[in-house]
Design a protein around this motif. Sequence first.
Motif, PDB file in Angstrom:
ATOM      1  N   PHE A 134       0.863  -1.172   0.068  1.00 11.00           N
ATOM      2  CA  PHE A 134      -0.211  -0.040  -0.038  1.00 11.00           C
ATOM      3  C   PHE A 134       1.012   1.244  -0.117  1.00 11.00           C
ATOM      4  CE2 PHE A 134       0.027  -1.129   4.728  1.00 11.00           C
ATOM      5  CZ  PHE A 134       0.758   0.017   5.199  1.00 11.00           C
ATOM      6  N   VAL A 135       0.398   2.358  -0.568  1.00 10.68           N
ATOM      7  CA  VAL A 135       0.897   3.655  -0.432  1.00 10.68           C
ATOM      8  C   VAL A 135       1.578   4.117   0.784  1.00 10.68           C
ATOM      9  CG1 VAL A 135       1.126   6.143  -1.407  1.00 10.68           C
ATOM     10  CG2 VAL A 135      -0.209   4.115  -2.572  1.00 10.68           C
ATOM     11  N   GLN A 136       2.920   4.735   0.697  1.00 14.16           N
ATOM     12  CA  GLN A 136       3.339   5.007   1.906  1.00 14.16           C
ATOM     13  C   GLN A 136       3.177   6.520   2.242  1.00 14.16           C
ATOM     14  OE1 GLN A 136       7.504   3.668   2.683  1.00 14.16           O
ATOM     15  NE2 GLN A 136       7.111   1.829   1.725  1.00 14.16           N
ATOM     16  N   SER A 137       1.958   6.705   2.129  1.00 13.85           N
ATOM     17  CA  SER A 137       1.300   8.276   2.340  1.00 13.85           C
ATOM     18  C   SER A 137       1.571   8.425   4.024  1.00 13.85           C
ATOM     19  CB  SER A 137       0.063   8.326   2.103  1.00 13.85           C
ATOM     20  OG  SER A 137      -0.813   7.750   2.856  1.00 13.85           O
ATOM     21  N   PRO A 138       1.762   9.571   4.461  1.00 11.54           N
ATOM     22  CA  PRO A 138       1.773   9.968   5.796  1.00 11.54           C
ATOM     23  C   PRO A 138       0.682   9.426   6.798  1.00 11.54           C
ATOM     24  CG  PRO A 138       2.476  11.961   4.473  1.00 11.54           C
ATOM     25  CD  PRO A 138       2.036  10.889   3.422  1.00 11.54           C
ATOM     26  N   LEU A 139      -0.593   9.420   5.975  1.00  9.14           N
ATOM     27  CA  LEU A 139      -1.659   9.117   6.809  1.00  9.14           C
ATOM     28  C   LEU A 139      -1.507   7.530   6.937  1.00  9.14           C
ATOM     29  CD1 LEU A 139      -4.492   9.564   8.210  1.00  9.14           C
ATOM     30  CD2 LEU A 139      -5.579   9.441   5.814  1.00  9.14           C
ATOM     31  N   ASN A 140      -1.285   6.871   5.729  1.00 11.95           N
ATOM     32  CA  ASN A 140      -1.119   5.279   5.984  1.00 11.95           C
ATOM     33  C   ASN A 140      -0.162   4.934   6.845  1.00 11.95           C
ATOM     34  OD1 ASN A 140      -3.192   5.046   4.162  1.00 11.95           O
ATOM     35  ND2 ASN A 140      -1.816   4.574   2.478  1.00 11.95           N
ATOM     36  N   LEU A 141       1.076   5.660   7.056  1.00  9.08           N
ATOM     37  CA  LEU A 141       2.041   5.161   7.758  1.00  9.08           C
ATOM     38  C   LEU A 141       1.514   5.462   9.262  1.00  9.08           C
ATOM     39  CD1 LEU A 141       5.368   6.437   5.750  1.00  9.08           C
ATOM     40  CD2 LEU A 141       4.195   3.966   6.153  1.00  9.08           C
TER      41      LEU A 141
END
Length: 493
Positions: A134-141
């Motif tokens: 999954f995308v390592q976006s700030p929100l996901n992390l």
Amino acid sequence: MEQTSEKNSHNHQPESKEQFNRSIGLISNFALGFTYLSPLTAVYSLFALAITLAGPPAVWWILIVACGQLLVALVFGEVASQYPITGGLYPWARRLWGKKFAWITAWIYLWALVVTITSIAEYTSTFVASLFHFVQSPLNLLMTSVVLLLMMMGVNMSGTKNLARVAKIGFWCEIVSVIALGIYLLIFHRSQPFSVVFDSMGMLAKDGSYTTAFMSASLMGLFMFFGFEACGNVAEEVKNPGKQIPVAMILSIVFGAISAVISVMGYLLSSPDLASIVSGKTADPIPVILNEALGSTGATVFIVIAIIAMLSCILSLQAALSRLIFSFSRDKMLPGSQWMSKISKNSVPDNAMLVSCILPVIICVWVYFQPDNLSRITAFAVIGIYISFQLVVLAALRQRLKGWKPAGEWSLGAWGILVNVFALLYGLCGIWLLAQPADSAGFLDRWTVLIGLAVVLLTGLVYMTVANPFGRSSAPENDAIEYASKLRAKEEF
């Protein structure tokens, strides 16, 4: 002697009726310290940086720092043997010097642990993102980090036996992902001669000196060798702590050094294009090396093992922090101390554990809004831990000069004072290296470590002045010589 140790450890804190169950043996205690130290996390995060600073000889910093921290561990071993008390650095500093000294030592250590937990959770979340694509976006992390912290808190709250079990699993994951993989790379995928570890490959600092370049790569070791003190943080849950905790701390450092050297040597010598790593052209070299050596499937298996090892590291860190907060609260040193000094039916300080999870979560949220600050606060964590370590080492040396002869079941004997002096000298050198300004034009980036340390020190001193937390408890303090005499008198009796 085990029954005597148990009795003595509980008598150290007469104000608290809360008691732990002794369910942690030597192997579990060692696994706890080793997984907190986590060679895998340190090697994976610092390999590229160290090699680009000083070339392959940077690997020697692992052994240099391991020898220095072994001296610190020997000092801690004697203190822990005489004072096998939950909380580690805080009660040690209190009994060796006094309540005010212990307050500031533990305050620095507490925030360093909080930040360390945050940084490892954030780093582990990137591995989880790679595994599940999954995308390592700030929100996901952020969401992943919070979930990981809550999961490990749940395991910790389920009981000390489960903590010990997961620590053992994490230990074996570390062994497989660090030692076994390193040996495999050295045997089947070696592309460089062993002599390369003495070749700087032309790396020089801006002043034209290789010595400066080599010193700047000290982070390879300095960021790695702490965590062994966690063996003493859970002292009242360890069987025969006076003998087993010192041994567990020493084993953590020795096995940590061996595994880290094997791992780094494996990556160095199996790299077909080492020059591109040294020059910085290959920014993230370890995944490249693993894909070439193991293939995509093998690399995925490695990621799974690495995640388990890192989760075990978070688990061990949470356990250490919660016991520190519990020990602080047992002596009425923090707001809400009565609430945080409770022990659950599972023999776990649940409320202190909850705080140990919430504080890193708050910092994770801050990092979400200020992502550039993660590296800054991580840098503070290491110097904070080194300073708190050396405050205990200094306190121990002070007592020795006053005539203290440690009376625990584990002792260095006549070598104690010499080891203590060299441990202090080593620690001061380590702090000096960590305090060096970063190679950056920005003021905050250059002095981030000392700025972070100043903020923590000032807030701690202000709270000390305003709230007078050290005046709320009559727990023993500055009694190393007297208490050693009492222990010897009991043995003779």
